[in-house]
Design a protein around this motif. Structure first.
Motif, PDB file in Angstrom:
ATOM      1  N   PRO A  54      52.982  97.356 121.631  1.00 18.40           N
ATOM      2  CA  PRO A  54      52.816  98.370 120.665  1.00 18.40           C
ATOM      3  C   PRO A  54      53.899  99.534 120.999  1.00 18.40           C
ATOM      4  N   ASP A  65      61.483  97.018 114.402  1.00 22.28           N
ATOM      5  CA  ASP A  65      60.419  96.974 113.324  1.00 22.28           C
ATOM      6  C   ASP A  65      60.177  95.743 112.720  1.00 22.28           C
ATOM      7  N   ARG A 117      63.452 106.054 108.883  1.00 22.39           N
ATOM      8  CA  ARG A 117      62.737 105.469 110.068  1.00 22.39           C
ATOM      9  C   ARG A 117      63.088 105.725 111.661  1.00 22.39           C
ATOM     10  N   SER A 135      56.487 100.774 108.565  1.00 22.27           N
ATOM     11  CA  SER A 135      56.843 100.425 109.981  1.00 22.27           C
ATOM     12  C   SER A 135      55.826  99.649 110.828  1.00 22.27           C
ATOM     13  N   ASN A 136      56.332  98.593 111.512  1.00 22.66           N
ATOM     14  CA  ASN A 136      55.434  98.221 112.502  1.00 22.66           C
ATOM     15  C   ASN A 136      56.289  98.123 113.757  1.00 22.66           C
ATOM     16  N   TRP A 137      56.666  99.092 114.520  1.00 23.79           N
ATOM     17  CA  TRP A 137      57.444  99.177 115.515  1.00 23.79           C
ATOM     18  C   TRP A 137      56.736  98.520 116.786  1.00 23.79           C
ATOM     19  N   ARG A 138      57.636  97.506 117.438  1.00 23.91           N
ATOM     20  CA  ARG A 138      57.134  96.631 118.702  1.00 23.91           C
ATOM     21  C   ARG A 138      58.026  96.829 119.524  1.00 23.91           C
ATOM     22  N   GLU A 191      58.023  94.952 110.242  1.00 23.27           N
ATOM     23  CA  GLU A 191      57.422  94.802 109.023  1.00 23.27           C
ATOM     24  C   GLU A 191      58.785  94.698 108.291  1.00 23.27           C
ATOM     25  N   ASP A 235      53.910 103.335 120.890  1.00 24.65           N
ATOM     26  CA  ASP A 235      52.910 104.117 120.439  1.00 24.65           C
ATOM     27  C   ASP A 235      53.034 105.306 121.499  1.00 24.65           C
ATOM     28  N   LYS A 278      57.385  98.119 103.292  1.00 28.54           N
ATOM     29  CA  LYS A 278      56.153  98.428 103.999  1.00 28.54           C
ATOM     30  C   LYS A 278      56.315  99.625 105.213  1.00 28.54           C
TER      31      LYS A 278
END
Length: 137
Positions: free
Chosen positions: A127, A104, A19, A112-115, A106, A129, A110
């Motif tokens: 986000p 992350d 990750r 990843s939901n990087w913030r 999440e 991104d 699952k």
């Protein structure tokens, strides 16, 4: 928690490394068109968290990504820890403007939901991104 065993911890550490590399790839791909930007992964940090010690795993070296513009360091992505409260890993983004916290949000198994939590707002995330990366440098 019955699922905690040496193999489970080894797999989580391996996943963490993957990750981290995915985050670094996003950074590199976002900035790939800019000829002034260079990337360096010469520095490392040692990962030897409590669960690794408990299960007699060896420490792991993780890369630190440095982003330089015209030879000047503009951002450093430094892995901080896998097992952090409220997240599935943390990477600090160090800049002249301050320290950003990348987590992350999440759970395991699952996507990843990087913030990102900015130096000016530690309560609300944004986000992680391409748009964020472009604005960072």
């Amino acid at each position: 928690m019955s699922e905690l065993d040496k193999e489970y911890i080894e797999n989580r550490v391996k996943d963490w490394g993957q990750r981290i590399e995915a985050v670094f790839s996003l950074v590199k791909n976002s900035l790939s068109g800019n000829s002034e930007i260079e990337f360096f992964e010469e520095k490392t940090v040692q990962m030897y968290e409590e669960l690794m010690q408990e299960f007699n795993l060896s420490p792991v070296s993780l890369p630190v990504l440095e982003v330089k513009r015209k030879g000047v360091l503009v951002a450093s992505f430094k892995p901080i820890g896998l097992w952090v409260i409220g997240a599935n890993g943390r990477i600090d983004i160090l800049t002249k403007e301050g320290s950003y916290i990348l987590v992350d949000l999440e759970g395991k198994d699952k996507a990843s939901n990087w913030r990102v939590y900015t130096p000016n707002n530690r309560k609300k995330s944004i986000p992680f991104d391409k748009e964020f990366v472009l604005g960072l440098v």
